[in-house]
Scaffold this active site. Sequence first.
Site, PDB file in Angstrom:
ATOM      1  N   LYS A   1     -12.713  -3.967  -5.796  1.00  0.00           N
ATOM      2  CA  LYS A   1     -13.051  -3.072  -4.690  1.00  0.00           C
ATOM      3  C   LYS A   1     -14.439  -2.468  -4.818  1.00  0.00           C
ATOM      4  O   LYS A   1     -15.086  -2.174  -3.820  1.00  0.00           O
ATOM      5  CB  LYS A   1     -12.003  -1.951  -4.566  1.00  0.00           C
TER       6      LYS A   1
ATOM      7  N   LYS B   1      -5.650 -13.774  -1.714  1.00  0.00           N
ATOM      8  CA  LYS B   1      -4.535 -12.936  -1.261  1.00  0.00           C
ATOM      9  C   LYS B   1      -4.693 -12.595   0.222  1.00  0.00           C
ATOM     10  O   LYS B   1      -5.806 -12.351   0.685  1.00  0.00           O
ATOM     11  CB  LYS B   1      -4.590 -11.647  -2.098  1.00  0.00           C
TER      12      LYS B   1
ATOM     13  N   LYS C   1      -5.996  -6.862   4.107  1.00  0.00           N
ATOM     14  CA  LYS C   1      -6.519  -6.106   5.250  1.00  0.00           C
ATOM     15  C   LYS C   1      -8.019  -6.277   5.366  1.00  0.00           C
ATOM     16  O   LYS C   1      -8.579  -6.165   6.445  1.00  0.00           O
ATOM     17  CB  LYS C   1      -6.275  -4.598   5.037  1.00  0.00           C
TER      18      LYS C   1
HETATM   19  P1  TYM Z   1      -1.433  -1.263  -0.433  1.00  0.00           P
HETATM   20  O1  TYM Z   1      -1.488  -0.250   0.648  1.00  0.00           O
HETATM   21  O2  TYM Z   1      -2.675  -2.038  -0.750  1.00  0.00           O
HETATM   22  O3  TYM Z   1      -0.297  -2.319  -0.147  1.00  0.00           O
HETATM   23  C1  TYM Z   1       1.011  -1.905   0.145  1.00  0.00           C
HETATM   24  C2  TYM Z   1       2.021  -2.846  -0.487  1.00  0.00           C
HETATM   25  O4  TYM Z   1       1.847  -4.172   0.013  1.00  0.00           O
HETATM   26  C3  TYM Z   1       1.762  -5.079  -1.083  1.00  0.00           C
HETATM   27  N1  TYM Z   1       0.881  -6.203  -0.712  1.00  0.00           N
HETATM   28  C4  TYM Z   1       1.236  -7.483  -0.770  1.00  0.00           C
HETATM   29  N2  TYM Z   1       2.386  -8.084  -1.130  1.00  0.00           N
HETATM   30  C5  TYM Z   1       2.445  -9.430  -1.060  1.00  0.00           C
HETATM   31  N3  TYM Z   1       1.410 -10.191  -0.658  1.00  0.00           N
HETATM   32  C6  TYM Z   1       0.226  -9.650  -0.281  1.00  0.00           C
HETATM   33  N4  TYM Z   1      -0.783 -10.420   0.133  1.00  0.00           N
HETATM   34  C7  TYM Z   1       0.110  -8.219  -0.332  1.00  0.00           C
HETATM   35  N5  TYM Z   1      -0.890  -7.350  -0.035  1.00  0.00           N
HETATM   36  C8  TYM Z   1      -0.402  -6.128  -0.276  1.00  0.00           C
HETATM   37  C9  TYM Z   1       1.179  -4.249  -2.219  1.00  0.00           C
HETATM   38  O5  TYM Z   1       1.463  -4.835  -3.479  1.00  0.00           O
HETATM   39  C10 TYM Z   1       1.877  -2.924  -2.021  1.00  0.00           C
HETATM   40  O6  TYM Z   1       3.165  -2.947  -2.600  1.00  0.00           O
HETATM   41  N6  TYM Z   1      -1.756   1.294  -4.694  1.00  0.00           N
HETATM   42  C11 TYM Z   1      -0.836   0.941  -3.625  1.00  0.00           C
HETATM   43  C12 TYM Z   1      -0.243   2.152  -2.923  1.00  0.00           C
HETATM   44  C13 TYM Z   1       0.381   3.127  -3.849  1.00  0.00           C
HETATM   45  C14 TYM Z   1       1.605   2.954  -4.560  1.00  0.00           C
HETATM   46  C15 TYM Z   1       1.789   4.172  -5.286  1.00  0.00           C
HETATM   47  C16 TYM Z   1       2.537   1.924  -4.637  1.00  0.00           C
HETATM   48  C17 TYM Z   1      -0.114   4.362  -4.165  1.00  0.00           C
HETATM   49  N7  TYM Z   1       0.734   4.981  -5.019  1.00  0.00           N
HETATM   50  C18 TYM Z   1       2.897   4.354  -6.107  1.00  0.00           C
HETATM   51  C19 TYM Z   1       3.649   2.118  -5.473  1.00  0.00           C
HETATM   52  C20 TYM Z   1       3.819   3.307  -6.195  1.00  0.00           C
HETATM   53  C21 TYM Z   1      -1.598   0.121  -2.604  1.00  0.00           C
HETATM   54  O7  TYM Z   1      -2.794   0.238  -2.493  1.00  0.00           O
HETATM   55  O8  TYM Z   1      -0.849  -0.604  -1.772  1.00  0.00           O
END
Ligand code: TYM
Length: 344
Positions: free
Chosen positions: A122, A206, A209
């Site tokens: 990032k 991957k 977004k």
């Molecule tokens: P974020 O917002 O980037 O993504 C949300 C969830 O979607 C999953 N994900 C995917 N799964 C499968 N294939 C993909 N291509 C894909 N892209 C995204 C992510 O693994 C995630 O589960 N850091 C986290 C948010 C967060 C969080 C937490 C999660 C903050 N605090 C505590 C769990 C526990 C994040 O940026 O997710």
Amino acid sequence: MTDQAPAQYAGPQRVLSGVQPSGALHLGNYLGALVKFARLQHEIDTFIFVADMHAITVWQDPALLANQTREIAAAYLAAGLDPAKATIFPQSAVPEHAELAWVFNCVARLGWLDKMTQFKEKSGKHKERSSVGLYTYPVLQAADILIYKSTHVPVGEDQKQHLELARNIAQKFNHDFDAPGYFPLPEPLIQGPGARIMSLRDGLAKMSKSDPSDLSRINLTDDADAIAAKVRKAKSDPNPLPETVDELKDRPEADNLVGIYAALSGVTKEAVLADFGGQGFGAFKPALADLAVASLGPVSEAMRRYLADPAEIDRILAAGAHKARDAAAPTVAEVKKMVGFWGA
Ligand code: TYM
């Protein structure tokens, strides 16, 4: 310090996870996270939040952020989360997360954070221009999880390293403050074909977004025509689908499309290949498009319905925040005592 093996956490099981309100949700978020949340709420006490404090580690337009938070909440509800079962709340409405994160900033080591691959991705070539928040992001994530003494964290595969960090922080905190078993070592729930959905344009990247090509992802808000067109244009290869999962190994695009089919229909890749092995993409893609439209159509329709009533979403988020604060406050009070803060 004692010579005994650390005691295990003995409290109840709890699920926690979150999604950032930093852009339209896509099929990866849906299959890697939302579908699992909706399933788990029937099995374990479940806390699901909108990670707006994480979102501002990169610039978010203040005029849009609250609405982006409502959109994620609407997606949760549309995916089947039930506020009577799961506690659904915005992270920033529970300031205890930030309080615990500060203590954890003093527990985590720079060397641990230096290893985080997501920060490297990032921040790109200009690390010095990234926010400090982006760097300590996984520490806040550990606080999100551990403040509720969560034992299980459903996420996509890209979050695996952050979960390892949360376990390391829990372990070091328990050790440093001589409190064996105080924090659980949270288990990531990653398994299943939806855990790593790849770009429709490149089976090695991957689905994300931030990919500049909208053709690379299926958004939860895409209509039936857009979904069908994106599946039709998805990169594939000239060979028919194989009979076994092993033979998908060097065919990343084929592997991804089979994985999407499996995750959407709730079966294994083996089961998909039992039906489609030997057939070409000319037959498989229309079946996948039909399945994606049939699965996601009702979700985007429900999202639109929820978003038409923002006051109801706000009511759900406020009630969830109230419950979450009640659950978070005792942990922060105990931690302050353990650390030795005045008045704690
Ligand atoms: P974020 O917002 O980037 O993504 C949300 C969830 O979607 C999953 N994900 C995917 N799964 C499968 N294939 C993909 N291509 C894909 N892209 C995204 C992510 O693994 C995630 O589960 N850091 C986290 C948010 C967060 C969080 C937490 C999660 C903050 N605090 C505590 C769990 C526990 C994040 O940026 O997710």
